[in-house]
Design a protein around this motif. Structure first.
Motif, PDB file in Angstrom:
ATOM      1  N   MET A  41      34.760  10.337  15.258  1.00  0.00           N
ATOM      2  CA  MET A  41      35.004   8.823  14.774  1.00  0.00           C
ATOM      3  C   MET A  41      33.605   8.310  14.033  1.00  0.00           C
ATOM      4  N   ALA A  42      32.423   8.428  14.610  1.00  0.00           N
ATOM      5  CA  ALA A  42      31.151   8.027  14.174  1.00  0.00           C
ATOM      6  C   ALA A  42      31.133   8.412  12.402  1.00  0.00           C
ATOM      7  N   ALA A  43      31.427   9.789  12.423  1.00  0.00           N
ATOM      8  CA  ALA A  43      31.449  10.326  10.793  1.00  0.00           C
ATOM      9  C   ALA A  43      32.546   9.378  10.114  1.00  0.00           C
ATOM     10  N   ASN A  44      33.561   9.386  10.656  1.00  0.00           N
ATOM     11  CA  ASN A  44      34.727   8.700   9.705  1.00  0.00           C
ATOM     12  C   ASN A  44      34.489   7.180   9.764  1.00  0.00           C
ATOM     13  N   ARG A 101      19.723   5.267  -0.859  1.00  0.00           N
ATOM     14  CA  ARG A 101      19.995   3.937  -0.745  1.00  0.00           C
ATOM     15  C   ARG A 101      21.327   4.107   0.173  1.00  0.00           C
ATOM     16  N   PHE A 102      22.303   4.925  -0.240  1.00  0.00           N
ATOM     17  CA  PHE A 102      23.608   4.898   0.395  1.00  0.00           C
ATOM     18  C   PHE A 102      23.171   5.711   1.949  1.00  0.00           C
ATOM     19  N   ARG A 103      22.209   6.757   1.822  1.00  0.00           N
ATOM     20  CA  ARG A 103      21.489   7.361   3.168  1.00  0.00           C
ATOM     21  C   ARG A 103      21.110   6.244   4.034  1.00  0.00           C
ATOM     22  N   ALA A 104      20.137   5.405   3.560  1.00  0.00           N
ATOM     23  CA  ALA A 104      19.835   4.141   4.497  1.00  0.00           C
ATOM     24  C   ALA A 104      20.831   3.288   5.040  1.00  0.00           C
ATOM     25  N   ILE A 105      21.952   3.203   4.272  1.00  0.00           N
ATOM     26  CA  ILE A 105      23.125   2.320   4.817  1.00  0.00           C
ATOM     27  C   ILE A 105      23.666   3.084   5.951  1.00  0.00           C
ATOM     28  N   ALA A 106      23.881   4.474   5.595  1.00  0.00           N
ATOM     29  CA  ALA A 106      24.520   5.226   6.831  1.00  0.00           C
ATOM     30  C   ALA A 106      23.696   5.331   7.856  1.00  0.00           C
ATOM     31  N   LYS A 107      22.274   5.160   7.899  1.00  0.00           N
ATOM     32  CA  LYS A 107      21.302   5.179   9.070  1.00  0.00           C
ATOM     33  C   LYS A 107      21.718   3.928   9.908  1.00  0.00           C
ATOM     34  N   ASP A 108      21.927   2.511   9.053  1.00  0.00           N
ATOM     35  CA  ASP A 108      21.856   1.496   9.744  1.00  0.00           C
ATOM     36  C   ASP A 108      23.169   1.374  10.489  1.00  0.00           C
ATOM     37  N   LEU A 109      24.376   1.877   9.631  1.00  0.00           N
ATOM     38  CA  LEU A 109      25.348   1.973  10.627  1.00  0.00           C
ATOM     39  C   LEU A 109      25.454   3.000  11.773  1.00  0.00           C
ATOM     40  N   SER A 110      24.596   4.161  11.792  1.00  0.00           N
ATOM     41  CA  SER A 110      24.559   5.009  12.756  1.00  0.00           C
ATOM     42  C   SER A 110      23.860   4.146  14.028  1.00  0.00           C
ATOM     43  N   GLU A 154      19.873   8.471  16.173  1.00  0.00           N
ATOM     44  CA  GLU A 154      19.323   9.491  15.309  1.00  0.00           C
ATOM     45  C   GLU A 154      20.252  10.794  15.337  1.00  0.00           C
ATOM     46  N   ASP A 155      20.905  11.100  16.788  1.00  0.00           N
ATOM     47  CA  ASP A 155      21.731  12.031  16.754  1.00  0.00           C
ATOM     48  C   ASP A 155      23.137  11.775  15.756  1.00  0.00           C
ATOM     49  N   THR A 156      23.512  10.686  15.897  1.00  0.00           N
ATOM     50  CA  THR A 156      24.651  10.138  15.415  1.00  0.00           C
ATOM     51  C   THR A 156      24.480  10.125  13.782  1.00  0.00           C
TER      52      THR A 156
END
Ligand SMILES: NC(=O)C1=CN([C@@H]2O[C@H](COP(=O)(O)OP(=O)(O)OC[C@H]3O[C@@H](n4cnc5c(N)ncnc54)[C@H](OP(=O)(O)O)[C@@H]3O)[C@@H](O)[C@H]2O)C=CC1
Ligand SMILES: CC(C)(CO)C(=O)C(=O)O
Length: 297
Positions: A178-181, A203-212, A225-227
């Motif tokens: 679910m984290a991935a989705n 920039r998209f990777r940075a958004i994914a990091k904030d969301l993680s 970080e694992d997420t």
């Protein structure tokens, strides 16, 4: 095994093709036309510029008064209510749910079968027509028990072309997917990009990091970080795939946002966690669902 698969979408067609050489597989579709197409021509799997045809028996689903070893539910979360009465009629020892997200767990008490399993599918699959799929990345498929399931099912379902892994904790397994989705699907749907771009674009990777980070503040059994690393790994392995949410948006269909980000928001609220970025993604997808201007086909 005698396997009945409900739903001739990308995932149902893929698993029917993978299992048909080793098991007696029947694929139950919503329309007569699709069932005829599959029964007559077989399932066409396109992958790495190659084409393979798999003979599979397919029928239109009207009722499911069948006897089998395993019924596999391969429909979207928003089809579950409609499929439930059919599933209740099927005489099978085991049922396997392949959905992303978690809201199908709400229906479990109404499913009478003795053994229930959930899977999280990490392949990237696209349906091209009623009998054809494009495989845009093979990864593993994780399976765990939801009710009295045993790891022995793995040996029966194993295929030569990808792994099935047994998970002792189905809940954690589903949360991990679910984290991935929750991160990949709405981002790719709103940005209209393939999965790989989330990992490649800084920039998209940075958004994914904030969301993680937000995700891990709600489901804390895994670090942020694992997420994040697991999200990047799925993006890379399915780089050429359009996420199922992007495909749904393009087709003007409902999305599975409620079963994925919706579940996260409810859990956050219950636990007094603030998840503003996910709230924003949720509102953006809900606002766009079914609006013609979003469609780009
Ligand atoms: N595609 C992917 O790469 C991945 C998908 N998943 C998950 O797997 C699940 C299935 O996804 P996917 O295969 O892509 O979805 P699709 O939309 O491609 O397929 C769903 C299928 O279910 C059929 N269906 C709906 N209602 C019924 C019914 N009452 N009886 C019989 N068939 C029915 C639909 O029929 P019709 O076409 O006639 O409407 C459709 O063919 C989702 O939860 C998704 O999130 C997980 C990992 C990867
Ligand atoms: C694995 C992934 C992210 C593949 O696109 C998926 O599950 C989906 O699209 O819903």
């Amino acid at each position: 095994m005698n396997i009945h698969i409900i739903g001739g979408g990308a995932v149902g067609l893929f698993f029917a093709a993978q299992w048909c050489e080793k098991h007696a597989v029947t694929l139950w579709t919503r329309t007569e036309q699709q069932a005829e197409m599959i029964s007559r021509g077989g399932i066409r799997v396109l992958e790495n510029h190659m084409e393979n045809i798999y003979p599979v028996n397919s029928k239109k689903i009207e009722s499911l008064y069948v006897e089998g070893d395993l019924v596999v539910v391969a429909v979207k979360q928003y089809h579950m209510k409609e499929v439930l009465p059919l599933l209740q009629n099927a005489a099978a020892q085991s049922v396997l749910f392949l959905q992303n997200g978690m809201s199908h767990l709400d229906f479990l008490e109404q499913v009478p079968h003795p053994h229930l399993y959930a899977a999280s599918v990490e392949h990237g699959l696209a349906k091209i027509d009623g009998r054809t799929i494009q495989v845009n990345g093979r990864n593993k498929t994780n399976i765990g028990s939801l009710r009295s399931g045993t790891a022995g099912i793995i040996d029966q379902l194993q295929t030569g072309s990808f792994r099935f892994d047994w998970n002792e904790n189905s809940y954690h397994m589903l949360i991990e997917k679910m984290a991935a989705n929750a991160i990949i699907n709405p981002l790719t749907a709103l940005l209209k990009v393939k999965n790989g771009e989330i990992a490649e674009n800084a920039r998209f990777r940075a958004i994914a990091k904030d969301l993680s980070r937000e995700f891990a503040s709600v489901f804390s059994y895994k670090t942020a970080e694992d997420t994040f690393q697991s999200v990047l790994s799925i993006c890379t392995k399915t780089a050429d795939n359009e996420s199922s949410m992007l495909k749904d948006m393009k087709a003007g269909n409902l999305t599975e946002i409620d079963a994925i980000v919706g579940v996260l928001l409810k859990t956050a609220e219950k636990n007094h966690r603030s998840v503003p970025a996910f709230q924003l993604l949720y509102n953006m997808i809900k606002g766009k669902e079914n609006t013609p201007e979003f469609m780009s086909k």
